[in-house]
Scaffold this motif. Structure first.
Motif, PDB file in Angstrom:
ATOM      1  N   ASP A  76      77.586  -7.874  21.563  1.00 42.14           N
ATOM      2  CA  ASP A  76      77.030  -8.882  22.465  1.00 42.14           C
ATOM      3  C   ASP A  76      76.383  -8.294  23.714  1.00 42.14           C
ATOM      4  N   THR A  77      76.767  -7.061  24.079  1.00 46.93           N
ATOM      5  CA  THR A  77      76.340  -6.546  25.378  1.00 46.93           C
ATOM      6  C   THR A  77      75.516  -5.262  25.339  1.00 46.93           C
ATOM      7  N   THR A  78      75.837  -4.345  24.436  1.00 45.17           N
ATOM      8  CA  THR A  78      75.170  -3.034  24.486  1.00 45.17           C
ATOM      9  C   THR A  78      74.511  -2.622  23.178  1.00 45.17           C
ATOM     10  N   TRP A  79      74.763  -3.307  22.083  1.00 41.99           N
ATOM     11  CA  TRP A  79      74.240  -2.911  20.777  1.00 41.99           C
ATOM     12  C   TRP A  79      73.515  -4.106  20.192  1.00 41.99           C
ATOM     13  N   GLY A  80      73.671  -4.385  18.934  1.00 43.15           N
ATOM     14  CA  GLY A  80      73.031  -5.556  18.343  1.00 43.15           C
ATOM     15  C   GLY A  80      71.557  -5.616  18.673  1.00 43.15           C
ATOM     16  N   LEU A  81      71.146  -6.710  19.325  1.00 49.42           N
ATOM     17  CA  LEU A  81      69.752  -6.881  19.725  1.00 49.42           C
ATOM     18  C   LEU A  81      69.480  -6.319  21.115  1.00 49.42           C
ATOM     19  N   HIS A  82      70.498  -5.673  21.714  1.00 50.05           N
ATOM     20  CA  HIS A  82      70.350  -5.133  23.064  1.00 50.05           C
ATOM     21  C   HIS A  82      69.954  -3.660  23.071  1.00 50.05           C
ATOM     22  N   ALA A  83      70.090  -2.984  21.952  1.00 50.62           N
ATOM     23  CA  ALA A  83      69.674  -1.582  21.838  1.00 50.62           C
ATOM     24  C   ALA A  83      68.482  -1.516  20.891  1.00 50.62           C
ATOM     25  N   SER A  84      67.437  -0.860  21.320  1.00 45.80           N
ATOM     26  CA  SER A  84      66.245  -0.781  20.471  1.00 45.80           C
ATOM     27  C   SER A  84      66.513   0.089  19.251  1.00 45.80           C
ATOM     28  N   GLY A  85      65.681  -0.086  18.228  1.00 43.37           N
ATOM     29  CA  GLY A  85      65.800   0.762  17.053  1.00 43.37           C
ATOM     30  C   GLY A  85      65.649   2.227  17.401  1.00 43.37           C
ATOM     31  N   GLN A  86      64.785   2.512  18.343  1.00 43.98           N
ATOM     32  CA  GLN A  86      64.584   3.898  18.758  1.00 43.98           C
ATOM     33  C   GLN A  86      65.863   4.470  19.371  1.00 43.98           C
ATOM     34  N   GLU A  87      66.546   3.678  20.184  1.00 48.39           N
ATOM     35  CA  GLU A  87      67.803   4.130  20.796  1.00 48.39           C
ATOM     36  C   GLU A  87      68.876   4.351  19.740  1.00 48.39           C
ATOM     37  N   ARG A  88      68.987   3.415  18.811  1.00 51.54           N
ATOM     38  CA  ARG A  88      69.995   3.549  17.753  1.00 51.54           C
ATOM     39  C   ARG A  88      69.703   4.774  16.898  1.00 51.54           C
ATOM     40  N   GLY A  89      68.439   4.970  16.551  1.00 49.32           N
ATOM     41  CA  GLY A  89      68.068   6.124  15.736  1.00 49.32           C
ATOM     42  C   GLY A  89      68.362   7.436  16.428  1.00 49.32           C
ATOM     43  N   LYS A  90      68.091   7.499  17.717  1.00 48.39           N
ATOM     44  CA  LYS A  90      68.336   8.724  18.476  1.00 48.39           C
ATOM     45  C   LYS A  90      69.814   9.101  18.448  1.00 48.39           C
ATOM     46  N   LEU A  91      70.697   8.111  18.569  1.00 46.59           N
ATOM     47  CA  LEU A  91      72.141   8.380  18.552  1.00 46.59           C
ATOM     48  C   LEU A  91      72.610   8.807  17.163  1.00 46.59           C
ATOM     49  N   LEU A  92      72.093   8.184  16.118  1.00 50.80           N
ATOM     50  CA  LEU A  92      72.461   8.583  14.759  1.00 50.80           C
ATOM     51  C   LEU A  92      72.024  10.016  14.471  1.00 50.80           C
ATOM     52  N   ILE A  93      70.831  10.360  14.899  1.00 52.13           N
ATOM     53  CA  ILE A  93      70.349  11.724  14.672  1.00 52.13           C
ATOM     54  C   ILE A  93      71.152  12.719  15.489  1.00 52.13           C
ATOM     55  N   ARG A  94      71.543  12.344  16.703  1.00 49.99           N
ATOM     56  CA  ARG A  94      72.391  13.235  17.509  1.00 49.99           C
ATOM     57  C   ARG A  94      73.744  13.436  16.846  1.00 49.99           C
ATOM     58  N   LEU A  95      74.317  12.382  16.261  1.00 51.21           N
ATOM     59  CA  LEU A  95      75.593  12.528  15.554  1.00 51.21           C
ATOM     60  C   LEU A  95      75.432  13.465  14.365  1.00 51.21           C
ATOM     61  N   ALA A  96      74.325  13.360  13.651  1.00 49.64           N
ATOM     62  CA  ALA A  96      74.064  14.271  12.526  1.00 49.64           C
ATOM     63  C   ALA A  96      74.014  15.713  13.022  1.00 49.64           C
ATOM     64  N   GLU A  97      73.384  15.948  14.164  1.00 50.87           N
ATOM     65  CA  GLU A  97      73.304  17.293  14.720  1.00 50.87           C
ATOM     66  C   GLU A  97      74.678  17.824  15.098  1.00 50.87           C
TER      67      GLU A  97
END
Length: 505
Positions: A76-97
């Motif tokens: 409701d506050t920081t994810w969902g529709l509040h985080a852009s796809g670009q932001e979500r993708g950046k975090l997923l790629i960082r986790l992969a690294e």
């Protein structure tokens, strides 16, 4: 805050990670490691030595409530529709690294509590987990709807929106790899997650929790709650605050989960379940290649693979030649300490699983099948089972019909392709199959006739991140991996815009 940690010194193990691993082993909720409400723990057993590895915290129903609340707040506050796809993708790629930066430690932990060979844990499990998360990181800003032409007075378009809080439950055979299969598409599409790894193999999931925090995911986006299936798993499947559940495991548990989902809030369900997959050896195949791949299809990961090719059908005209090569390959398989560089097959994951497999082997013998190879415990310490092959089997035998989930295969003859299709499809499952033939037209004709979600031609268990995986019949519903998995985690909303403004009356 959690008071419990897991510590293991790998200095004496033959591995690339020759130092101490230490990390919190509490529940990971709202970005922090915490103790469970009731203080319960679960003892981890090293399947190689049968000795204790210590205890980890396990979640109660109340802990699931707390995790769902944290996930909903994050959505409701920081994810969902509040985080852009670009932001979500950046975090997923960082986790992969971060997974790749810690690959030796994660592989060592994966081998330690699951018993799988270290070489496979590193290349097949941990590296592929990083690949999956990076792949879905790339998808995060590419999930979108369409504009639909209706008429000049109307604008219609669709939105692919995240579902909300999703529950995810994975088994013990591929702990870190299946974690990535679940987290990747869920997070890429904007959902928040309550994730329950198996209580038997939770170590890599808990270590990943630390990396999720290090990567910078907002608190509550991912909550990792190891727990017993009949407690934490049941709470997830029936929770009114969870809108979708994804499960990998047995068909029996999948059936129970569907009932719980239906009787609670009718949550959406995807299931990747069991299998009894056929391997078809045709008279025009490359015998050497077929023998090696067929052995791999049975023995990979100690046979603890849902898509394992445990029913091998060999054309009668080449049966003897194939069996000679097939048995020779299996006899070369190194069974032993998963940390030894030459080991292919380690121990089964637990005493429960060891006993279950041995019971199936006993049933095979009692029902009249010929135990051509193996059939006994390997060594005297640890949950090791000899690679086991049965011949002279009949379709109604237990070992032919039921999933064994161990290093046990059955071999039978066939005479023509029509007979072969009937034999191959004579199962309640439909997860995978393989066809070995140098005649591509014949191979594809058979592949198209098989009732299975995946068919390999001249290989086995070559799973690719961008190719969907899932089953027909009682092997599940929905698909993992590839673009198809994104469909499991979005709701499609249609928006109609009246441009004329004129009512019909």
């Amino acid at each position: 805050m959690a008071t419990r940690t897991f510590t293991y010194d790998f200095s004496n193990e033959v591995s690339g990670f020759r130092k101490k691993s230490s990390f919190p082993s509490g529940l990971f909720i709202n970005g922090e490691f915490v103790d469970s409400v009731d203080g319960k723990t679960f003892e981890l057993i090293n399947p190689t030595t049968e000795k204790s590895l210590g205890h980890i915290t396990v979640a109660s129903e109340k802990d699931i409530d707390i995790a769902v609340e944290a996930a909903q707040k994050a959505f409701d506050t920081t994810w969902g529709l509040h985080a852009s796809g670009q932001e979500r993708g950046k975090l997923l790629i960082r986790l992969a690294e971060l997974i790749e930066e810690n690959i030796d430690e994660l592989a060592a932990l994966e081998s330690l509590d699951s018993g799988k060979a270290l070489a496979f844990a590193k290349s097949w499990d941990v590296q592929e987990a990083a690949n999956v998360l990076r792949y879905y990181g790339g998808w995060a800003d590419k999930v979108h709807g369409k504009t639909v032409e209706v008429d000049e007075a109307t604008l219609a378009y669709t939105r692919h929106e995240p579902i909300g809080v999703v529950g995810q439950i994975t088994p013990w055979n591929f702990p870190i790899w299946l974690l990535s299969w679940k987290l990747g598409p869920a997070l890429a599409t904007g959902n928040t997650v309550v994730f329950k790894p198996s209580e038997w193999t939770p170590l890599t999931a808990l270590r990943i929790a630390s990396l999720i925090k290090e990567a910078g995911f907002p608190p509550g986006v991912v909550n990792i709650v190891p727990g017993l299936g009949n407690v934490a798993g049941a709470a997830i499947s029936s929770h009114m605050g969870i809108e979708k559940v994804a499960f990998t495991g047995s068909t029996a548990v999948g059936r129970a989960l569907m009932k719980a989902a239906a009787s609670s809030n009718l949550k959406r369900v995807t299931l990747e379940l069991g299998g009894k997959s056929p391997t078809l050896i045709l008279d025009d195949c490359n015998l050497d290649h077929a023998a090696g791949w067929a052995a791999f299809g049975i023995l990979a990961n100690q046979g603890q693979v849902c898509s394992a090719g445990t029913r091998v059908y060999v054309q009668d005209s080449i049966y003897d030649k194939f069996m000679e090569k097939f048995i020779a390959v299996i006899k070369r398989v190194k069974v032993g300490d998963p940390f030894h560089p030459e080991t292919f097959q380690g121990p089964q994951v637990s005493k429960i699983q060891f006993d279950r497999i041995m019971n199936y082997i006993d049933k095979g013998k009692k029902e009249g099948a010929t135990c051509l190879l193996g059939g006994q415990q390997h060594g005297t310490e640890g949950y090791f089972i000899q690679p086991t092959i049965f011949t002279d089997v009949k379709p109604e035998m237990t070992i032919v019909k039921e999933e064994i989930f161990g290093p046990v295969g059955v071999v039978a003859k066939f005479s023509n392709d029509e007979e072969l299709i009937k034999l191959a499809n004579d199962t309640v499952y439909g997860l995978a199959a393989a066809v070995f033939s140098e005649n591509i037209s014949r191979a594809l004709k058979l592949a198209n006739a098989l009732k299975a979600g995946t068919v390999w031609v001249n290989s086995y268990n070559t799973i690719r991140t961008n190719v969907p995986f899932g089953g027909y019949k009682q092997s599940g519903q929905g698909r993992e991996l590839g673009e198809y998995a994104l469909e499991n985690y979005t709701e499609v909303k249609a928006v109609h815009v009246n441009l004329s403004g004129s009512p019909p009356i």
